[in-house]
Design a protein around this motif. Structure first.
Motif, PDB file in Angstrom:
ATOM      1  N   ILE A 149       0.844  -1.207   0.000  1.00 14.18           N
ATOM      2  CA  ILE A 149       0.000   0.000   0.000  1.00 14.18           C
ATOM      3  C   ILE A 149       0.875   1.251   0.000  1.00 14.18           C
ATOM      4  CG2 ILE A 149      -1.627   1.350   1.375  1.00 14.18           C
ATOM      5  CD1 ILE A 149      -2.842  -1.354   2.289  1.00 14.18           C
ATOM      6  N   ILE A 150       1.934   1.246   0.820  1.00 18.49           N
ATOM      7  CA  ILE A 150       2.846   2.389   0.873  1.00 18.49           C
ATOM      8  C   ILE A 150       3.500   2.611  -0.490  1.00 18.49           C
ATOM      9  CG2 ILE A 150       5.036   3.233   1.828  1.00 18.49           C
ATOM     10  CD1 ILE A 150       4.275   1.878   4.460  1.00 18.49           C
ATOM     11  N   TYR A 151       3.907   1.526  -1.120  1.00 18.39           N
ATOM     12  CA  TYR A 151       4.573   1.619  -2.423  1.00 18.39           C
ATOM     13  C   TYR A 151       3.673   2.267  -3.465  1.00 18.39           C
ATOM     14  CZ  TYR A 151       6.427   0.001  -6.915  1.00 18.39           C
ATOM     15  OH  TYR A 151       6.877  -0.067  -8.203  1.00 18.39           O
ATOM     16  N   PHE A 152       2.454   1.764  -3.591  1.00 14.29           N
ATOM     17  CA  PHE A 152       1.554   2.315  -4.605  1.00 14.29           C
ATOM     18  C   PHE A 152       1.060   3.715  -4.226  1.00 14.29           C
ATOM     19  CE2 PHE A 152       1.285  -2.235  -5.713  1.00 14.29           C
ATOM     20  CZ  PHE A 152       1.570  -2.132  -7.068  1.00 14.29           C
ATOM     21  N   ALA A 153       1.002   4.000  -2.933  1.00  9.66           N
ATOM     22  CA  ALA A 153       0.664   5.367  -2.507  1.00  9.66           C
ATOM     23  C   ALA A 153       1.768   6.332  -2.915  1.00  9.66           C
ATOM     24  CB  ALA A 153       0.457   5.400  -0.993  1.00  9.66           C
ATOM     25  N   LEU A 154       3.023   5.875  -2.799  1.00 11.68           N
ATOM     26  CA  LEU A 154       4.153   6.703  -3.213  1.00 11.68           C
ATOM     27  C   LEU A 154       4.159   6.919  -4.720  1.00 11.68           C
ATOM     28  CD1 LEU A 154       6.984   5.296  -0.910  1.00 11.68           C
ATOM     29  CD2 LEU A 154       5.992   7.589  -0.836  1.00 11.68           C
ATOM     30  N   LEU A 155       3.789   5.886  -5.472  1.00  8.37           N
ATOM     31  CA  LEU A 155       3.695   6.048  -6.928  1.00  8.37           C
ATOM     32  C   LEU A 155       2.643   7.101  -7.267  1.00  8.37           C
ATOM     33  CD1 LEU A 155       3.947   2.435  -8.441  1.00  8.37           C
ATOM     34  CD2 LEU A 155       5.743   4.136  -8.145  1.00  8.37           C
ATOM     35  N   THR A 156       1.531   7.054  -6.548  1.00  2.35           N
ATOM     36  CA  THR A 156       0.475   8.038  -6.772  1.00  2.35           C
ATOM     37  C   THR A 156       0.928   9.438  -6.381  1.00  2.35           C
ATOM     38  OG1 THR A 156      -1.147   6.318  -6.242  1.00  2.35           O
ATOM     39  CG2 THR A 156      -1.949   8.577  -6.309  1.00  2.35           C
ATOM     40  N   SER A 157       1.801   9.506  -5.377  1.00  2.10           N
ATOM     41  CA  SER A 157       2.245  10.809  -4.873  1.00  2.10           C
ATOM     42  C   SER A 157       3.072  11.584  -5.885  1.00  2.10           C
ATOM     43  CB  SER A 157       3.061  10.637  -3.580  1.00  2.10           C
ATOM     44  OG  SER A 157       4.325  10.059  -3.850  1.00  2.10           O
ATOM     45  N   ILE A 158       3.495  10.924  -6.958  1.00  2.00           N
ATOM     46  CA  ILE A 158       4.201  11.647  -8.023  1.00  2.00           C
ATOM     47  C   ILE A 158       3.338  12.806  -8.511  1.00  2.00           C
ATOM     48  CG2 ILE A 158       5.091  11.458 -10.391  1.00  2.00           C
ATOM     49  CD1 ILE A 158       5.878   8.594  -9.794  1.00  2.00           C
ATOM     50  N   ALA A 159       2.019  12.587  -8.481  1.00  5.73           N
ATOM     51  CA  ALA A 159       1.094  13.640  -8.926  1.00  5.73           C
ATOM     52  C   ALA A 159       1.183  14.879  -8.041  1.00  5.73           C
ATOM     53  CB  ALA A 159      -0.335  13.106  -8.933  1.00  5.73           C
ATOM     54  N   LEU A 160       1.607  14.705  -6.781  1.00  2.00           N
ATOM     55  CA  LEU A 160       1.695  15.849  -5.865  1.00  2.00           C
ATOM     56  C   LEU A 160       2.798  16.817  -6.270  1.00  2.00           C
ATOM     57  CD1 LEU A 160       1.243  14.029  -2.426  1.00  2.00           C
ATOM     58  CD2 LEU A 160      -0.483  15.252  -3.768  1.00  2.00           C
ATOM     59  N   ASN A 210       8.839  10.288 -14.845  1.00  2.00           N
ATOM     60  CA  ASN A 210       8.036   9.505 -13.898  1.00  2.00           C
ATOM     61  C   ASN A 210       8.572   8.096 -13.676  1.00  2.00           C
ATOM     62  OD1 ASN A 210       6.411  11.687 -13.526  1.00  2.00           O
ATOM     63  ND2 ASN A 210       4.530  10.734 -14.249  1.00  2.00           N
ATOM     64  N   THR A 211       9.100   7.463 -14.727  1.00  6.35           N
ATOM     65  CA  THR A 211       9.662   6.119 -14.530  1.00  6.35           C
ATOM     66  C   THR A 211      10.925   6.181 -13.681  1.00  6.35           C
ATOM     67  OG1 THR A 211      10.765   6.319 -16.696  1.00  6.35           O
ATOM     68  CG2 THR A 211       8.701   5.065 -16.612  1.00  6.35           C
ATOM     69  N   TYR A 212      11.705   7.252 -13.853  1.00  4.67           N
ATOM     70  CA  TYR A 212      12.921   7.415 -13.044  1.00  4.67           C
ATOM     71  C   TYR A 212      12.563   7.610 -11.573  1.00  4.67           C
ATOM     72  CZ  TYR A 212      17.381   9.263 -11.359  1.00  4.67           C
ATOM     73  OH  TYR A 212      18.542   9.470 -10.657  1.00  4.67           O
ATOM     74  N   VAL A 213      11.608   8.490 -11.301  1.00  5.70           N
ATOM     75  CA  VAL A 213      11.194   8.757  -9.919  1.00  5.70           C
ATOM     76  C   VAL A 213      10.537   7.514  -9.311  1.00  5.70           C
ATOM     77  CG1 VAL A 213       9.675  10.137  -8.443  1.00  5.70           C
ATOM     78  CG2 VAL A 213      10.945  11.238 -10.297  1.00  5.70           C
ATOM     79  N   ALA A 214       9.665   6.862 -10.077  1.00  5.97           N
ATOM     80  CA  ALA A 214       8.954   5.684  -9.569  1.00  5.97           C
ATOM     81  C   ALA A 214       9.923   4.560  -9.218  1.00  5.97           C
ATOM     82  CB  ALA A 214       7.934   5.201 -10.599  1.00  5.97           C
ATOM     83  N   ALA A 215      11.016   4.437  -9.979  1.00  3.68           N
ATOM     84  CA  ALA A 215      11.990   3.370  -9.726  1.00  3.68           C
ATOM     85  C   ALA A 215      12.678   3.541  -8.376  1.00  3.68           C
ATOM     86  CB  ALA A 215      13.025   3.338 -10.842  1.00  3.68           C
ATOM     87  N   ILE A 216      12.713   4.768  -7.856  1.00  4.18           N
ATOM     88  CA  ILE A 216      13.332   5.010  -6.548  1.00  4.18           C
ATOM     89  C   ILE A 216      12.555   4.299  -5.437  1.00  4.18           C
ATOM     90  CG2 ILE A 216      13.893   6.808  -4.852  1.00  4.18           C
ATOM     91  CD1 ILE A 216      14.262   8.741  -7.211  1.00  4.18           C
ATOM     92  N   PHE A 217      11.250   4.140  -5.633  1.00  4.83           N
ATOM     93  CA  PHE A 217      10.401   3.556  -4.591  1.00  4.83           C
ATOM     94  C   PHE A 217      10.416   2.023  -4.597  1.00  4.83           C
ATOM     95  CE2 PHE A 217       7.837   7.564  -5.641  1.00  4.83           C
ATOM     96  CZ  PHE A 217       8.541   8.315  -4.720  1.00  4.83           C
ATOM     97  N   LYS A 218      11.180   1.433  -5.491  1.00  5.10           N
ATOM     98  CA  LYS A 218      11.159  -0.026  -5.648  1.00  5.10           C
ATOM     99  C   LYS A 218      11.628  -0.777  -4.407  1.00  5.10           C
ATOM    100  CE  LYS A 218      15.719  -0.162  -7.923  1.00  5.10           C
ATOM    101  NZ  LYS A 218      15.960   1.290  -7.828  1.00  5.10           N
ATOM    102  N   PHE A 219      12.331  -0.096  -3.503  1.00  5.72           N
ATOM    103  CA  PHE A 219      12.829  -0.763  -2.304  1.00  5.72           C
ATOM    104  C   PHE A 219      11.695  -1.227  -1.384  1.00  5.72           C
ATOM    105  CE2 PHE A 219      16.419   1.779  -3.725  1.00  5.72           C
ATOM    106  CZ  PHE A 219      17.458   0.869  -3.621  1.00  5.72           C
ATOM    107  N   PHE A 220      10.539  -0.564  -1.464  1.00  6.76           N
ATOM    108  CA  PHE A 220       9.410  -1.005  -0.637  1.00  6.76           C
ATOM    109  C   PHE A 220       8.909  -2.374  -1.093  1.00  6.76           C
ATOM    110  CE2 PHE A 220       9.423   3.518   0.230  1.00  6.76           C
ATOM    111  CZ  PHE A 220       9.115   3.570   1.578  1.00  6.76           C
ATOM    112  N   LEU A 221       8.849  -2.572  -2.418  1.00 10.66           N
ATOM    113  CA  LEU A 221       8.434  -3.888  -2.913  1.00 10.66           C
ATOM    114  C   LEU A 221       9.543  -4.913  -2.742  1.00 10.66           C
ATOM    115  CD1 LEU A 221       6.205  -3.573  -6.110  1.00 10.66           C
ATOM    116  CD2 LEU A 221       5.585  -4.240  -3.802  1.00 10.66           C
ATOM    117  N   LEU A 222      10.803  -4.455  -2.746  1.00  4.48           N
ATOM    118  CA  LEU A 222      11.909  -5.378  -2.481  1.00  4.48           C
ATOM    119  C   LEU A 222      11.735  -6.006  -1.101  1.00  4.48           C
ATOM    120  CD1 LEU A 222      14.726  -6.599  -3.086  1.00  4.48           C
ATOM    121  CD2 LEU A 222      15.716  -4.565  -1.995  1.00  4.48           C
TER     122      LEU A 222
END
Length: 278
Positions: A23-34, A64-76
């Motif tokens: 949930i945190i991971y996908f919330a962070l992906l959504t937060s790109i819009a912020l 967006n793909t560059y920024v989103a890739a930073i959050f991959k550690f949550f799914l790791l």
């Protein structure tokens, strides 16, 4: 495939930590819009980040793909804890007793990795498309559809990264130590680069070329940082006499390197599981 995926998602559904991290991971992906809401005024200077062109097509796919890739550690963390729980709760042994082969077990984990990566890619695609349609100065279909290879690079990057995490989870059996091992490996890649450039080949460009074949470096090279590509950044750089000569395109060679490493990690995961006494 769907039977194996169903088994894995059933386990994840009943694991609170995995649910929270997802949930945190996908919330962070959504937060790109912020990012679009970032604006501030300093006297006569008015700054609105969305007006700097970061949401323009086709640049938005890169950013967006560059920024989103930073959050991959949550799914790791979800991936490595998924493997650690198999050993802690004895579900691995139970699955094998119930008739699941070791090959099917590894495939079920790999399918989960691919599913996470695919859902992430679709999520970023939809978020980027909506933001682009709202803020982009260029809405022609041909421009919107250009540079979509960044989404492919994002998908391949996540699959490779999570496959590495899966291998370390099986090798070490403890999620915290598995994540620590990945950090250590990142340092090892830099150590290899330093030794090559300083002692072995005595050429830093050659050392970097060799480092590009190492797993984490190859994954990192899939999506080059997009900041210096912005027109405003280039304008400032030109004013101070600096030029950027980077190639920002997605390299097919890097995709192949990461896919080869992915295959190696999955094979080694199967090899370990096959040889290990459970």
């Amino acid at each position: 495939m769907f039977r194996l995926l169903n088994i894995e998602f059933h386990k994840l559904k009943h694991n609170r930590a995995s649910r929270v991290l997802s949930i945190i991971y996908f919330a962070l992906l959504t937060s790109i819009a912020l990012i679009a809401a970032i604006k501030f005024d300093i006297g006569p200077i008015k700054f609105h980040l969305a007006e700097q062109g970061i949401f323009n097509f086709p640049y938005i796919w890169h950013f967006n793909t560059y920024v989103a890739a930073i959050f991959k550690f949550f799914l790791l963390l979800v991936i490595v804890s998924m493997m650690a729980n198999e050993y802690s709760y004895k579900t691995l042994k139970q699955n094998l007793i119930d008739g699941l082969s070791k090959k099917e077990f590894i495939l079920s984990k790999f399918y989960t990795v691919v599913a996470f990566a695919f859902v992430s890619m679709v999520f970023v695609f939809v978020t980027s498309l909506v933001l682009g349609l709202i803020y982009s100065d260029f809405n022609e279909l041909s421009i919107i559809l250009s540079d979509l290879d960044y989404l492919l690079a994002f998908f391949v990057k996540l699959v490779g990264f999570f496959s590495f995490g899966l291998f370390l989870g099986i090798l070490i059996k403890r999620s915290a130590f598995a994540v620590g091992a990945m950090i250590v490996w990142y340092c090892v890649e830099w150590l290899i680069y330093g030794i090559l450039g300083w002692k072995v080949v005595n050429n830093w460009d050659t050392a970097q070329s060799i480092k590009n074949f190492l797993p984490l470096e190859a994954m990192q090279n899939l999506i080059i940082e997009p900041g210096s590509r912005l027109g405003a950044v280039k304008s400032i750089a030109n004013q101070i006499g600096t030029e950027f000569s980077k190639d920002y395109s997605v390299s097919f060679t890097n995709i192949i390197i990461v896919l080869i490493w992915t295959a190696i990690f999955i094979y080694l995961s199967y090899f370990l599981l096959k040889k290990r006494d459970l």
